[in-house]
Write a protein that holds these residues in place. Structure first.
Motif, PDB file in Angstrom:
ATOM      1  N   ASN A   1       0.668  -1.088  -0.052  1.00 22.22           N
ATOM      2  CA  ASN A   1      -0.052   0.109   0.019  1.00 22.22           C
ATOM      3  C   ASN A   1       0.841   1.207   0.170  1.00 22.22           C
ATOM      4  O   ASN A   1       1.780   1.425   0.701  1.00 22.22           O
ATOM      5  CB  ASN A   1      -0.746   0.040   1.352  1.00 22.22           C
ATOM      6  N   LYS A   2       0.585   2.165  -0.889  1.00 22.72           N
ATOM      7  CA  LYS A   2       1.240   3.518  -0.687  1.00 22.72           C
ATOM      8  C   LYS A   2       0.093   4.609  -0.573  1.00 22.72           C
ATOM      9  O   LYS A   2      -0.916   4.431  -1.182  1.00 22.72           O
ATOM     10  CB  LYS A   2       1.850   3.846  -2.012  1.00 22.72           C
ATOM     11  N   PRO A   3       0.517   5.722   0.088  1.00 20.37           N
ATOM     12  CA  PRO A   3      -0.766   6.893   0.174  1.00 20.37           C
ATOM     13  C   PRO A   3      -1.319   7.130  -1.051  1.00 20.37           C
ATOM     14  O   PRO A   3      -0.456   7.549  -2.124  1.00 20.37           O
ATOM     15  CB  PRO A   3       0.200   7.809   0.906  1.00 20.37           C
ATOM     16  N   GLY A   4      -2.649   7.008  -1.102  1.00 21.96           N
ATOM     17  CA  GLY A   4      -3.195   7.577  -2.242  1.00 21.96           C
ATOM     18  C   GLY A   4      -3.809   6.396  -3.073  1.00 21.96           C
ATOM     19  O   GLY A   4      -4.520   6.495  -3.983  1.00 21.96           O
TER      20      GLY A   4
ATOM     21  N   ASP B   1      -4.292   5.837   3.816  1.00 16.25           N
ATOM     22  CA  ASP B   1      -3.635   6.982   4.307  1.00 16.25           C
ATOM     23  C   ASP B   1      -2.133   7.255   4.284  1.00 16.25           C
ATOM     24  O   ASP B   1      -1.541   6.426   3.658  1.00 16.25           O
ATOM     25  CB  ASP B   1      -4.442   7.253   5.478  1.00 16.25           C
ATOM     26  N   GLN B   2      -1.771   8.089   4.978  1.00 23.46           N
ATOM     27  CA  GLN B   2      -0.167   8.492   4.837  1.00 23.46           C
ATOM     28  C   GLN B   2       0.340   7.472   5.715  1.00 23.46           C
ATOM     29  O   GLN B   2       1.686   7.182   5.429  1.00 23.46           O
ATOM     30  CB  GLN B   2      -0.079   9.785   5.500  1.00 23.46           C
ATOM     31  N   ASN B   3      -0.254   6.786   6.552  1.00 19.75           N
ATOM     32  CA  ASN B   3       0.339   5.657   7.392  1.00 19.75           C
ATOM     33  C   ASN B   3       0.332   4.346   6.625  1.00 19.75           C
ATOM     34  O   ASN B   3       0.656   3.208   7.340  1.00 19.75           O
ATOM     35  CB  ASN B   3      -0.286   5.469   8.770  1.00 19.75           C
ATOM     36  N   GLY B   4      -0.147   4.388   5.362  1.00 16.59           N
ATOM     37  CA  GLY B   4      -0.180   3.102   4.806  1.00 16.59           C
ATOM     38  C   GLY B   4      -1.418   2.099   5.150  1.00 16.59           C
ATOM     39  O   GLY B   4      -1.613   0.921   4.728  1.00 16.59           O
TER      40      GLY B   4
ATOM     41  N   CYS C   1      -5.653   1.392   4.889  1.00 14.14           N
ATOM     42  CA  CYS C   1      -6.711   1.787   4.235  1.00 14.14           C
ATOM     43  C   CYS C   1      -8.124   1.361   5.035  1.00 14.14           C
ATOM     44  O   CYS C   1      -8.043   0.214   5.450  1.00 14.14           O
ATOM     45  CB  CYS C   1      -6.772   0.917   3.018  1.00 14.14           C
TER      46      CYS C   1
END
Length: 488
Positions: A42-45, A67-70, A72
């Motif tokens: 997972n990558k942010p976005g 999210d920014q923490n990886g 979802c």
């Protein structure tokens, strides 16, 4: 006058379908499916999709952003207390990333889980590298343990010297598989609810009959062409097959909730309808199902059967269905299914071959035959080659009619290059693409598209006349007769 009446038919059908559940028992409250996904890739976005199926014929989806923490996070509000969930990665990475990172796991109200998935560099084997934590997580880890045991059994069968044991019809193989899977299930019996235990047990018990049922359903149209004697023989074998299924040592609620039971038995009753009549009759199928099953098992099967039949604008069996499927949640499932046919298609937009957005309302004024497909779908290929291509040629000069070919392929350029090949479509018809959302497009969700090819007939005002029924999606003769019913 005839055309005016025809245009009123879908509106009346829509009204009946939408008001179907009036006065029926509704759930007292809605339930939230809460899932957090911590996935190594997972990558942010990035976008993930949660699919929820309260029944094998009904699907809802929710998309969420990493999210920014990886992480979802999903929080889907819906009306059902039980069903299955799947989680799919929307953005594939350059490496061979398996997009479905969780698949068809039974969920029940109260679950609030975290799914942690480590990337497997060699196999992308998420069923061996996933861990669930949180309330209700025991059942998910158990389901993965059962799947691992199933894979182990299969691997052992491939390496055994006795080839008979590898035959999926081998009674020894099926009995061994059943015993070992139930043994794994029993290790966590005290940690899961009794209903989930019986649902998983139903799935395991169904596996003994899957090879026979899959063969019958795969060859269903060919079976319908057999001699009268052969057809009777097949019918007798199906009825004998139903007897042990009816006697599964599980509670009725669990059997009705098992999506393997729903899928296989619903499909089996559709085969019996084909064997009895070249054009199956829904009323007779309702009576036949009622003769073999009762209560919510019967109601669950009928919803699967209705998906097999599809909907026609002159369907006369709705009152019978209403009086037969009346227990919650199956009455609500029936209502949801019928609402999918209660749509006007204006407002749904797609991409044309130039990449411009096109609204389906652009094609109002004509009867539209909509074919929903994707590259690599064998059934889509056969349908186009054997049926739809012939109809296109026959009706190409009729200004009142048009074929709309909608591809669910995410790769726009690949789809565009496929058109001149005349394998799934051709350059003369209206060619559209769902764009980057692919089969997550709002059209597919609202209409209830879960099988391919999926075929609709739409009237000049954009209302659905015929909903993926046998007259649309099988033979050239049946499709021709259906079109002539409206055009003549």
């Amino acid at each position: 006058m005839k055309k005016i009446i025809l245009h009123f038919v879908p509106a009346i059908l829509c009204l009946v379908s939408c008001l179907w559940g009036y006065g029926q028992k509704k759930p007292e409250k809605k339930h939230n499916i809460k899932v957090k996904v911590d996935y190594t890739l997972n990558k942010p976005g990035d976008t993930l999709t949660l699919y929820f199926k309260p029944h094998e014929s009904i699907k809802f989806l929710q998309m969420a952003i990493v999210d920014q923490n990886g992480i979802c996070s999903f929080d889907m509000e819906q009306e059902f207390e039980f069903g299955s969930i799947s989680i799919e990665k929307y953005k594939a990475h350059k490496k061979n990333d398996h997009r479905m990172i969780a698949n068809q796991l039974y969920w029940e109200k109260g679950d609030e889980i975290m799914l942690k998935v480590e990337d497997n560099q060699l196999l992308n084997d998420y069923e061996s590298n996933a861990l669930f934590t949180g309330p209700g997580s025991e059942k998910y880890n158990l389901q993965y343990a059962i799947r691992k045991e199933l894979r182990k059994i299969y691997d052992e069968a491939l390496t055994t010297e006795t080839k008979k044991w590898t035959d999926t019809d081998s009674l020894q193989y099926l009995e061994t598989k059943e015993y070992r899977l139930i043994s794994v299930l029993n290790t966590k019996k005290e940690m899961i609810t009794a209903v989930v235990y019986d649902v998983l047990k139903t799935d395991i018990l169904m596996s003994r009959y899957e090879p026979i049922i899959e063969n019958l359903t795969y060859l269903k149209l060919n079976n319908a062409k057999e001699s009268a004697e052969k057809r009777k023989e097949l019918l007798d074998s199906i009825h004998r097959l139903l007897l042990p299924v009816k006697q599964f040592p599980v509670v009725a609620e669990a059997m009705a909730a098992s999506q393997k039971f729903q899928k296989f038995i619903g499909g089996l009753f559709y085969v019996t309808a084909l064997l009895k009549n070249n054009k199956p009759i829904l009323k007779e199928s309702i009576v036949e199902v009622s003769n073999h099953f009762s209560g919510i098992q019967k109601e669950s099967i009928l919803i699967s059967l209705l998906q097999q039949y599809g909907i026609t604008s002159d369907q006369k069996e709705f009152p019978l269905l209403k009086n037969t499927v009346k227990t919650f949640p199956y009455n609500l499932l029936l209502e949801k299914f019928l609402q999918q046919t209660c749509r006007n298609l204006a407002g749904y937009t797609f991409l044309d071959t130039s990449g411009y957005k096109v609204d389906l309302k652009k094609y109002r004024g004509k009867y539209l035959l909509i074919d929903f497909w994707y590259i690599g779908c064998g059934g889509c290929l056969r349908y186009y080659q054997n049926t739809l291509s012939h109809i296109e040629e026959e009706f190409k000069d009729d200004p009142r009619f048009a074929v709309v070919s909608i591809s669910a392929d995410r790769d726009f350029n690949r789809w565009k290059k496929s058109i001149p090949l005349n394998r799934y479509t051709n350059e003369r018809v209206i060619n559209l693409n769902t764009g980057p959302l692919a089969y997550r497009h709002k059209f597919a969700e609202d209409i209830g598209i879960d099988i391919y090819p999926f075929v609709l007939l739409v009237d000049p005002n954009g209302n659905i006349l015929e909903y993926n029924n046998i007259t649309l999606r099988t033979t050239t003769e049946l499709l021709r007769n259906t079109l002539n019913k409206y055009l003549n």
